[in-house]
Design an enzyme around this catalytic site. Structure first.
Site, PDB file in Angstrom:
ATOM      1  CG  HIS A   1      -3.021   3.770   2.157  1.00 17.93           C
ATOM      2  ND1 HIS A   1      -3.458   3.482   0.882  1.00 17.93           N
ATOM      3  CD2 HIS A   1      -3.101   2.614   2.861  1.00 17.93           C
ATOM      4  CE1 HIS A   1      -3.779   2.208   0.817  1.00 17.93           C
ATOM      5  NE2 HIS A   1      -3.571   1.658   1.999  1.00 17.93           N
TER       6      HIS A   1
ATOM      7  CB  CYS B   1      -0.965   0.007   1.181  1.00 15.18           C
ATOM      8  SG  CYS B   1      -2.282  -1.196   0.992  1.00 15.18           S
TER       9      CYS B   1
ATOM     10  CG  ASN C   1      -6.512  -0.365   1.014  1.00 15.80           C
ATOM     11  OD1 ASN C   1      -5.909   0.141   0.065  1.00 15.80           O
ATOM     12  ND2 ASN C   1      -5.885  -0.919   2.029  1.00 15.80           N
TER      13      ASN C   1
END
Ligand SMILES: CC(C)(COP(=O)(O)OP(=O)(O)OC[C@H]1O[C@@H](n2cnc3c(N)ncnc32)[C@H](O)[C@@H]1OP(=O)(O)O)[C@@H](O)C(=O)NCCC(=O)NCCS
Length: 331
Positions: free
Chosen positions: A256, A116, A286
């Site tokens: 994020h 990520c 996500n």
């Protein structure tokens, strides 16, 4: 001559049309909208359903969106960096295919994988190429087809992830705009808590690994959450201190989008007002490498030349970091 910094000068994005809502997830696994919303902030996510299409499909569309908006000839691009944790294939680089498909025939390309944090680390890489003075136009794409590695019978992971893509162009700047500072971190302790067990060189694919569902993402959510909260908040606070930035000096937090509570914890540590925190997790979940550029794309019209932005991310590995960047244009 003024110092060369790397500024973001254009943004593009793409998300698939198919929407997977919390209500539909309720019919797939033992969960409910209320639990997902309060624990994560997610209401729906996009899934790429096109038969035979992978991450490159979305990456190409995001890049084309950027090229069109910026009215840019792809032949001018020197380098295409493809940030992704879900390449089309394990070996042939996805970025190389994407670069060719968008007509960036004078560019070289490769993939960059840091889970990520892929896009955040890619920002650092792209900036370094620009700051070297050797490259003038670096296209950084973040794209992931997370639905290709998610088990939709596992409620611990299927509620979180979605598919999407975003792209930014980095160019040299001599007015002091663009990337100012970065703190990038990693710690191999994380590998046990967020991983795909099989399909790599340790445990190649076999009938057994497929039967055991070892090609899907495994996550110990509680542990990852704990590390993510402290990791992202620590580096965000540190980069502010190091650059003598108070919460008043910061215009935006671009963090994020993994869990609304992780973002809120980071914003709290920075003493940032909620209005400065960019959020679109409710729409996309996500999307791994795509969350940061999707935020820039969704909120591009609100960003002003000279705005101070803190980018922050946390990902598997573990990998995490923060970047301080001055926005370079007003739409
Ligand atoms: C995954 C995550 C949302 C789970 O939230 P949590 O508050 O930690 O929840 P827990 O795992 O402690 O589970 C709490 C309870 O809810 C249950 N639960 C777990 N998933 C559920 C779901 N989808 N629906 C309903 N209940 C669920 C658990 O079984 C547990 O029940 P119990 O108390 O009876 O044992 C959260 O841990 C998280 O976001 N982790 C980090 C994710 C992340 O950032 N990943 C990417 C890194 S880039």
């Amino acid at each position: 001559m003024n110092k060369i910094t790397a500024a973001i000068t254009a943004v593009g994005s793409y998300v698939p049309d198919f929407v997977l809502s919390n209500q539909v997830l309720e019919t797939l696994v033992d969960t409910n909208d209320e639990w997902i919303t309060t624990r994560t902030g997610i209401k729906e996510r996009r899934l790429l359903k096109e038969e035979g299409q992978g991450t490159s499909f979305m990456a190409i569309k995001a890049a084309q969106n950027l090229l069109e908006k910026a009215n840019l000839d792809p032949k001018e691009i020197d380098l295409v960096i493809m940030a992704t944790a879900t390449p089309d294939m394990p070996v042939a680089s996805t970025g190389v295919y994407v670069a060719t498909q968008i007509g960036a025939t004078n560019a070289f390309s490769y993939d960059l994988q840091a889970a990520c944090s892929s896009f955040l680390f890619g920002m650092s890489t792209a900036s370094a190429y620009i700051a070297s003075g050797k490259y003038k136009k670096v296209l950084l794409i973040g794209a992931d087809k997370m639905s290709s590695i998610i088990d939709y019978t596992d409620r611990a992971t299927c509620i979180i992830f979605g598919d999407g893509a975003g792209a930014v162009l980095f160019e040299p700047n001599t007015e002091g705009l663009g990337l100012q500072d970065e703190i990038l971190k990693s710690d191999g302790i994380g590998r046990e808590f967020l991983k795909i067990e099989a399909g790599g060189s340790i445990l190649p694919p076999s009938e057994e690994t497929v039967k055991n569902k070892e090609h899907f993402v495994f996550q110990d959510g509680k542990t990852v959450f704990k590390y993510a909260v402290s990791g992202m908040a620590d580096v965000s606070e540190k980069i502010m201190q190091r650059n003598n930035l108070s919460h008043d000096d910061i215009n935006w937090l671009v963090a994020h989008q993994a869990n609304r509570r992780i973002i809120d914890a980071t914003a709290n540590r920075m003493a940032l007002d909620e209005s400065k925190v960019l959020i679109n997790i409710q729409k996309y979940g996500n999307t791994t490498s795509a969350t940061l550029p999707l935020l820039l794309s969704d909120f591009e019209n609100q960003l002003k030349k000279g705005d101070n932005i803190i980018f922050a991310a946390f990902g598997g590995g573990f990998t995490w970091g923060a970047i301080y960047l001055k926005w370079a244009y007003t739409k």
